[in-house]
Scaffold this motif. Sequence first.
Motif, mmCIF file in Angstrom:
data_model
loop_
_atom_site.group_PDB
_atom_site.id
_atom_site.type_symbol
_atom_site.label_atom_id
_atom_site.label_comp_id
_atom_site.label_asym_id
_atom_site.label_seq_id
_atom_site.Cartn_x
_atom_site.Cartn_y
_atom_site.Cartn_z
ATOM 1 N N GLU A 121 0.825 -1.202 0.000
ATOM 2 C CA GLU A 121 0.000 0.000 0.000
ATOM 3 C C GLU A 121 0.863 1.258 0.000
ATOM 4 N N THR A 122 2.008 1.204 0.652
ATOM 5 C CA THR A 122 2.912 2.347 0.702
ATOM 6 C C THR A 122 3.560 2.609 -0.656
ATOM 7 N N LEU A 123 3.874 1.548 -1.391
ATOM 8 C CA LEU A 123 4.587 1.678 -2.665
ATOM 9 C C LEU A 123 3.680 1.927 -3.865
ATOM 10 N N MET A 124 2.429 1.521 -3.759
ATOM 11 C CA MET A 124 1.509 1.622 -4.894
ATOM 12 C C MET A 124 0.568 2.808 -4.711
ATOM 13 N N ASP A 125 -0.047 3.246 -5.800
ATOM 14 C CA ASP A 125 -0.984 4.364 -5.747
ATOM 15 C C ASP A 125 -2.361 3.929 -5.264
ATOM 16 N N GLU A 126 -2.767 2.730 -5.584
ATOM 17 C CA GLU A 126 -4.056 2.189 -5.150
ATOM 18 C C GLU A 126 -3.866 0.716 -4.829
ATOM 19 N N VAL A 127 -4.534 0.250 -3.782
ATOM 20 C CA VAL A 127 -4.495 -1.159 -3.411
ATOM 21 C C VAL A 127 -5.872 -1.562 -2.907
ATOM 22 N N ARG A 128 -6.351 -2.700 -3.387
ATOM 23 C CA ARG A 128 -7.594 -3.290 -2.892
ATOM 24 C C ARG A 128 -7.373 -4.782 -2.725
ATOM 25 N N VAL A 129 -8.028 -5.353 -1.728
ATOM 26 C CA VAL A 129 -7.902 -6.780 -1.464
ATOM 27 C C VAL A 129 -9.292 -7.376 -1.392
ATOM 28 N N LEU A 130 -9.501 -8.457 -2.120
ATOM 29 C CA LEU A 130 -10.782 -9.169 -2.133
ATOM 30 C C LEU A 130 -10.555 -10.549 -1.536
ATOM 31 N N ASN A 131 -11.253 -10.838 -0.435
ATOM 32 C CA ASN A 131 -11.214 -12.165 0.173
ATOM 33 C C ASN A 131 -12.486 -12.884 -0.238
ATOM 34 N N ASN A 132 -12.361 -13.801 -1.146
ATOM 35 C CA ASN A 132 -13.500 -14.575 -1.611
ATOM 36 C C ASN A 132 -13.099 -16.034 -1.475
ATOM 37 N N SER A 133 -13.125 -16.801 -2.519
ATOM 38 C CA SER A 133 -12.623 -18.178 -2.454
ATOM 39 C C SER A 133 -11.140 -18.149 -2.783
ATOM 40 N N GLY A 134 -10.388 -17.503 -1.931
ATOM 41 C CA GLY A 134 -8.985 -17.183 -2.147
ATOM 42 C C GLY A 134 -8.836 -15.689 -1.953
ATOM 43 N N VAL A 135 -7.663 -15.178 -2.225
ATOM 44 C CA VAL A 135 -7.418 -13.746 -2.050
ATOM 45 C C VAL A 135 -6.968 -13.166 -3.379
ATOM 46 N N THR A 136 -7.530 -12.018 -3.731
ATOM 47 C CA THR A 136 -7.094 -11.281 -4.910
ATOM 48 C C THR A 136 -6.590 -9.924 -4.453
ATOM 49 N N VAL A 137 -5.363 -9.594 -4.832
ATOM 50 C CA VAL A 137 -4.776 -8.290 -4.526
ATOM 51 C C VAL A 137 -4.760 -7.506 -5.834
ATOM 52 N N PHE A 138 -5.318 -6.314 -5.796
ATOM 53 C CA PHE A 138 -5.397 -5.421 -6.956
ATOM 54 C C PHE A 138 -4.548 -4.196 -6.641
ATOM 55 N N MET A 139 -3.607 -3.884 -7.540
ATOM 56 C CA MET A 139 -2.693 -2.761 -7.318
ATOM 57 C C MET A 139 -2.638 -1.887 -8.567
ATOM 58 N N VAL A 140 -2.480 -0.593 -8.360
ATOM 59 C CA VAL A 140 -2.360 0.354 -9.467
ATOM 60 C C VAL A 140 -1.163 1.249 -9.219
ATOM 61 N N LYS A 141 -0.397 1.480 -10.280
ATOM 62 C CA LYS A 141 0.708 2.451 -10.244
ATOM 63 C C LYS A 141 0.537 3.359 -11.456
ATOM 64 N N TYR A 142 0.421 4.663 -11.198
ATOM 65 C CA TYR A 142 0.265 5.630 -12.283
ATOM 66 C C TYR A 142 1.623 6.011 -12.852
ATOM 67 N N LEU A 143 1.655 6.270 -14.138
ATOM 68 C CA LEU A 143 2.897 6.650 -14.804
ATOM 69 C C LEU A 143 3.433 7.986 -14.324
ATOM 70 N N ASN A 144 2.556 8.925 -14.026
ATOM 71 C CA ASN A 144 3.011 10.249 -13.608
ATOM 72 C C ASN A 144 3.503 10.265 -12.169
#
Length: 160
Positions: A121-144
């Motif tokens: 979360e500190t290194l990326m611009d956006e972070v979301r975590v989905l706990n469903n039947s497993g875990v999905t981590v979604f991360m975004v880094k903007y070019l600017n």
Amino acid sequence: MNQFVDYIEMEIPAKPEYVGIIRLTLSGIASRMGYTYDDIEDLKIAISEACTNAVQHSYKSEEGGEIVIGFGLYKDKLEIMIADNGKSFNFEQTKRKLGPYSASSTIDQLSEGGLGLYLIETLMDEVRVLNNSGVTVFMVKYLNGERVNHDTTISNNETN
């Protein structure tokens, strides 16, 4: 909603020796997109943390399993999803399931592996975590390099 320019998906065994392959792939993608050296290093650390967390916590050692990594390449950002349930996912559909950012669910709610996710979360611009039947981590880094939102959302969804 912006549509990605390109999409790359990889599936690797949930074993530590394959995390380096994902780091190398990400480095090539980010370099091609024009990220700075420092941003590429931040991306590599974040994806390493997410993949290592999936390797360590997603499957029993005798069970085995896969990790699926998706890269959504846009003109102004890179979106990355890491899913530890080993199933391929529809990038846009999974992204919609994660929902909007919310300050009501914070990184403080994490238990095991929380420090790694805090680093992500500190290194990326956006972070979301989905706990469903497993875990999905979604991360975004903007070019600017500008941070758009510093909140992390964690969802516990039992429905599709």
